[in-house]
Scaffold this active site. Structure first.
Site, PDB file in Angstrom:
ATOM      1  N   LYS A 212      -1.557-108.350  81.201  1.00 48.94           N
ATOM      2  CA  LYS A 212      -2.718-107.766  80.219  1.00 48.94           C
ATOM      3  C   LYS A 212      -2.129-107.139  79.125  1.00 48.94           C
ATOM      4  O   LYS A 212      -1.256-106.165  79.334  1.00 48.94           O
ATOM      5  CB  LYS A 212      -3.523-106.696  81.004  1.00 48.94           C
ATOM      6  CG  LYS A 212      -4.621-105.873  80.262  1.00 48.94           C
ATOM      7  CD  LYS A 212      -5.606-105.259  81.183  1.00 48.94           C
ATOM      8  CE  LYS A 212      -6.513-104.506  80.726  1.00 48.94           C
ATOM      9  NZ  LYS A 212      -6.376-103.265  79.814  1.00 48.94           N
ATOM     10  N   SER A 234      -5.658-108.572  74.738  1.00 47.28           N
ATOM     11  CA  SER A 234      -6.113-107.006  74.794  1.00 47.28           C
ATOM     12  C   SER A 234      -5.296-105.972  73.850  1.00 47.28           C
ATOM     13  O   SER A 234      -4.283-106.394  73.850  1.00 47.28           O
ATOM     14  CB  SER A 234      -6.277-106.650  76.195  1.00 47.28           C
ATOM     15  OG  SER A 234      -6.600-105.395  76.167  1.00 47.28           O
ATOM     16  N   HIS A 236      -6.153-103.240  74.880  1.00 40.93           N
ATOM     17  CA  HIS A 236      -6.315-101.999  75.832  1.00 40.93           C
ATOM     18  C   HIS A 236      -7.366-100.910  75.134  1.00 40.93           C
ATOM     19  O   HIS A 236      -7.100 -99.825  75.207  1.00 40.93           O
ATOM     20  CB  HIS A 236      -4.840-101.280  75.765  1.00 40.93           C
ATOM     21  CG  HIS A 236      -4.653-100.473  77.029  1.00 40.93           C
ATOM     22  ND1 HIS A 236      -3.701-101.067  78.112  1.00 40.93           N
ATOM     23  CD2 HIS A 236      -5.261 -99.431  77.746  1.00 40.93           C
ATOM     24  CE1 HIS A 236      -3.796-100.290  79.183  1.00 40.93           C
ATOM     25  NE2 HIS A 236      -4.560 -99.247  78.791  1.00 40.93           N
ATOM     26  N   ARG A 239      -6.179 -98.165  72.541  1.00 40.87           N
ATOM     27  CA  ARG A 239      -5.648 -97.060  72.998  1.00 40.87           C
ATOM     28  C   ARG A 239      -4.120 -97.004  72.899  1.00 40.87           C
ATOM     29  O   ARG A 239      -3.335 -96.185  73.246  1.00 40.87           O
ATOM     30  CB  ARG A 239      -6.287 -96.750  74.413  1.00 40.87           C
ATOM     31  CG  ARG A 239      -7.475 -96.597  74.631  1.00 40.87           C
ATOM     32  CD  ARG A 239      -8.107 -96.617  75.890  1.00 40.87           C
ATOM     33  NE  ARG A 239      -7.971 -95.364  76.703  1.00 40.87           N
ATOM     34  CZ  ARG A 239      -8.434 -94.232  76.549  1.00 40.87           C
ATOM     35  NH1 ARG A 239      -9.426 -94.140  75.883  1.00 40.87           N
ATOM     36  NH2 ARG A 239      -8.029 -93.133  77.612  1.00 40.87           N
ATOM     37  N   GLY A 268     -11.989-105.900  74.795  1.00 44.30           N
ATOM     38  CA  GLY A 268     -12.048-105.129  73.622  1.00 44.30           C
ATOM     39  C   GLY A 268     -13.379-105.333  72.957  1.00 44.30           C
ATOM     40  O   GLY A 268     -13.330-106.172  72.142  1.00 44.30           O
ATOM     41  N   GLY A 269     -14.443-104.446  73.333  1.00 45.79           N
ATOM     42  CA  GLY A 269     -15.492-104.396  72.284  1.00 45.79           C
ATOM     43  C   GLY A 269     -16.614-105.203  72.976  1.00 45.79           C
ATOM     44  O   GLY A 269     -17.758-105.327  72.193  1.00 45.79           O
ATOM     45  N   ARG A 271     -19.984-106.340  74.298  1.00 44.96           N
ATOM     46  CA  ARG A 271     -21.004-105.268  74.528  1.00 44.96           C
ATOM     47  C   ARG A 271     -22.328-106.234  74.975  1.00 44.96           C
ATOM     48  O   ARG A 271     -23.359-105.608  75.228  1.00 44.96           O
ATOM     49  CB  ARG A 271     -21.388-104.494  73.483  1.00 44.96           C
ATOM     50  CG  ARG A 271     -20.300-103.411  72.964  1.00 44.96           C
ATOM     51  CD  ARG A 271     -19.946-102.420  74.122  1.00 44.96           C
ATOM     52  NE  ARG A 271     -19.014-101.646  73.519  1.00 44.96           N
ATOM     53  CZ  ARG A 271     -17.744-101.626  74.249  1.00 44.96           C
ATOM     54  NH1 ARG A 271     -17.214-102.702  75.104  1.00 44.96           N
ATOM     55  NH2 ARG A 271     -16.752-100.901  74.086  1.00 44.96           N
ATOM     56  N   GLY A 290     -14.991-102.796  79.554  1.00 40.88           N
ATOM     57  CA  GLY A 290     -14.367-101.604  80.073  1.00 40.88           C
ATOM     58  C   GLY A 290     -15.571-100.453  79.959  1.00 40.88           C
ATOM     59  O   GLY A 290     -16.104-100.415  81.014  1.00 40.88           O
ATOM     60  N   ARG A 291     -15.573 -99.891  78.902  1.00 38.50           N
ATOM     61  CA  ARG A 291     -16.360 -98.543  78.734  1.00 38.50           C
ATOM     62  C   ARG A 291     -17.836 -98.713  79.206  1.00 38.50           C
ATOM     63  O   ARG A 291     -18.266 -98.080  79.940  1.00 38.50           O
ATOM     64  CB  ARG A 291     -16.219 -98.111  77.292  1.00 38.50           C
ATOM     65  CG  ARG A 291     -14.794 -97.714  76.890  1.00 38.50           C
ATOM     66  CD  ARG A 291     -14.687 -97.558  75.439  1.00 38.50           C
ATOM     67  NE  ARG A 291     -13.556 -96.745  74.855  1.00 38.50           N
ATOM     68  CZ  ARG A 291     -12.546 -97.990  74.260  1.00 38.50           C
ATOM     69  NH1 ARG A 291     -13.008 -99.178  74.459  1.00 38.50           N
ATOM     70  NH2 ARG A 291     -11.328 -97.256  74.014  1.00 38.50           N
TER      71      ARG A 291
HETATM   72  C1  LIG Z   1     -11.050 -94.291  79.580  1.00 40.17           C
HETATM   73  C2  LIG Z   1     -10.125 -95.492  79.809  1.00 40.17           C
HETATM   74  C3  LIG Z   1      -9.122 -95.809  80.630  1.00 40.17           C
HETATM   75  C4  LIG Z   1      -8.423 -96.970  81.008  1.00 40.17           C
HETATM   76  N1  LIG Z   1      -7.298 -97.189  81.765  1.00 40.17           N
HETATM   77  C5  LIG Z   1      -6.902 -98.342  81.891  1.00 40.17           C
HETATM   78  C6  LIG Z   1      -6.090 -98.540  83.215  1.00 40.17           C
HETATM   79  O1  LIG Z   1      -5.500 -97.899  83.969  1.00 40.17           O
HETATM   80  N2  LIG Z   1      -5.193 -99.599  83.063  1.00 40.17           N
HETATM   81  C7  LIG Z   1      -5.498-100.757  82.277  1.00 40.17           C
HETATM   82  O2  LIG Z   1      -5.057-101.959  82.209  1.00 40.17           O
HETATM   83  N3  LIG Z   1      -6.388-100.758  81.034  1.00 40.17           N
HETATM   84  C8  LIG Z   1      -7.057 -99.371  81.122  1.00 40.17           C
HETATM   85  N4  LIG Z   1      -7.991 -99.384  80.156  1.00 40.17           N
HETATM   86  C9  LIG Z   1      -8.147-100.434  79.253  1.00 40.17           C
HETATM   87  C10 LIG Z   1      -9.425-101.142  79.558  1.00 40.17           C
HETATM   88  O3  LIG Z   1      -8.998-102.003  80.693  1.00 40.17           O
HETATM   89  C11 LIG Z   1      -9.889-102.164  78.898  1.00 40.17           C
HETATM   90  O4  LIG Z   1      -8.676-102.887  78.235  1.00 40.17           O
HETATM   91  C12 LIG Z   1     -10.430-101.777  77.586  1.00 40.17           C
HETATM   92  O5  LIG Z   1     -11.146-100.673  77.663  1.00 40.17           O
HETATM   93  C13 LIG Z   1     -11.505-103.062  77.005  1.00 40.17           C
HETATM   94  O6  LIG Z   1     -12.281-102.401  75.848  1.00 40.17           O
HETATM   95  P1  LIG Z   1     -13.751-101.880  75.920  1.00 40.17           P
HETATM   96  O7  LIG Z   1     -13.766-100.570  76.679  1.00 40.17           O
HETATM   97  O8  LIG Z   1     -14.024-101.566  74.466  1.00 40.17           O
HETATM   98  O9  LIG Z   1     -14.644-103.007  76.880  1.00 40.17           O
HETATM   99  C14 LIG Z   1      -8.770 -98.095  79.765  1.00 40.17           C
HETATM  100  C15 LIG Z   1      -9.728 -97.719  78.769  1.00 40.17           C
HETATM  101  C16 LIG Z   1     -10.210 -96.649  78.846  1.00 40.17           C
HETATM  102  C17 LIG Z   1     -11.456 -96.479  77.731  1.00 40.17           C
END
Ligand SMILES: Cc1cc2nc3c(=O)[nH]c(=O)nc-3n(C[C@H](O)[C@H](O)[C@H](O)COP(=O)(O)O)c2cc1C
Length: 340
Positions: A212, A234, A236, A239, A268-269, A271, A290-291
């Site tokens: 990932k 991705s 992430h 982040r 990523g994004g 919705r 994710g979110r």
């Molecule tokens: C609060 C938060 C915590 C996250 N923690 C992890 C994690 O522990 N491991 C990981 O691979 N990705 C983590 N991510 C990334 C998500 O797995 C994912 O790639 C991302 O949130 C996708 O985008 P979206 O939230 O816009 O859908 C985290 C994202 C957020 C917002």
């Protein structure tokens, strides 16, 4: 609760850090990490949303009235839709919700399974942040994907062993977590992995391995060389690096370079079901969200997740119907027009 609106309203009440905006687009939470936002200026999170808006669906409305199916498989395991819960950890810290990561994972895994989907679980700087979620996956016959951070070889090894014992369907590693400042400086720090180290991980795992955090053709080629079974295109959720590209922008080039030699997921994004349709048309095998799925868990636990995924599935079916696609395999490049 009976619908997504109620679930989201409840999440808004329960989140004291995340604003649960009408559109979860990274604008209000720029730079809020810890928190739900994107790193630095927050541009990478915002870009994920903006670039998806530049992909348009083409219609083909002369067709039969046959049933539409979103069914597909994840490494041989049948799923109702190619949409999975992304790994998220630190629910209290990032959303300000009164929910520990263990209860979160329990509800998440159950909600995903109830909707015919699967959850990726998270990992963190304390061992229990991996062990707890892994235990929950194991209690659900291994129907989930534990995600391991790029720790030292020995720290990854014992986690892989637990995943094997728990009969996990696959493991993932968010190798881009090497960009998470707090984890680089933690007691057991994360670090970058080269191709040879990744080959060792694949060998250790003896099950499908998914990397990932791939965001370039070059990175995808290295993943192929390492012999892994899949990648998640991705950033992430914006982040790990400010101002980087979004997954949807690089997806098509990666799909072409990989040419069917491993599975390609993207996140990523995303919705809506329409967003999922766009990724599938550009060649992805599946999408992680994710979110919004975190909001679903916080709002109404497993039921919230089920309602959310059913909403996404319905939207995906609508997009498929209007584009003249009856099955996931029918969704092709010709069904979208890309304006970036
Ligand atoms: C609060 C938060 C915590 C996250 N923690 C992890 C994690 O522990 N491991 C990981 O691979 N990705 C983590 N991510 C990334 C998500 O797995 C994912 O790639 C991302 O949130 C996708 O985008 P979206 O939230 O816009 O859908 C985290 C994202 C957020 C917002």
């Amino acid at each position: 609760m009976e619908n997504w609106q109620e679930v989201y309203a409840s999440a808004k009440q329960r989140c004291h850090k995340c604003r649960c905006c009408p559109q979860c687009n990274g604008a209000a939470c720029r730079g809020e990490t810890p928190g739900p936002g994107g790193k630095g200026s927050g541009n990478a999170f915002v870009r994920n949303i903006d670039m998806l808006k530049q992909v348009f669906i083409t219609m083909d409305t002369i067709s039969e009235n046959t049933e539409i199916s979103t069914q597909t498989d994840f490494f041989g395991y049948e799923v109702s839709l190619p949409v999975y819960a992304a790994p998220i950890s630190g629910i209290r810290l990032n959303y300000g919700a009164d929910l520990d990561d263990l209860t979160y994972t329990q509800e998440l895994v159950e909600g995903c399974l109830a909707a015919g989907s699967l959850a990726f679980s998270g990992d963190g700087m304390y061992d229990e942040m991996f062990c707890g979620p892994m235990d929950i996956i194991a209690k659900h016959q291994g129907y989930g994907i534990p995600t391991i951070k790029p720790w030292s070889e020995s720290d990854m090894e014992w986690r892989i062993k637990l995943a094997k014992e728990g009969k996990a369907l696959a493991i993932a590693s968010d190798i881009d977590a090497s960009g998470l400042t707090n984890l680089r400086n933690s007691v057991t720090p994360v670090g970058f992995k080269n191709v040879e180290e990744l080959k060792k991980i694949k060998k250790m795992a003896e099950m499908p391995v998914i990397l990932k955090g791939i965001l370039s053709v070059k990175g995808a080629r290295k993943a192929l060389e390492a012999g892994v079974d899949g990648i998640i295109v991705s950033n992430h959720g914006g982040r790990v690096l400010d101002d980087c590209l979004s997954g949807i922008e690089v997806l098509e080039d990666i799909v072409k370079a990989v040419d069917g030699r491993m599975k390609i997921f993207v996140d990523g994004g995303f919705r809506s079901g329409n967003d999922v349709f766009k990724a599938l048309a550009l060649g992805a095998d599946g999408v992680l969200i994710g979110r919004p799925i975190s909001h679903a868990v916080i709002g109404d636990g497993a039921n919230g997740v089920k309602l959310y995924l059913e909403k996404i599935q319905l939207e995906l079916k609508e997009a498929m119907a209007m584009a003249g696609c009856k099955t996931i395999k029918d969704i092709q490049r010709e069904h979208v027009c890309v304006k970036f």
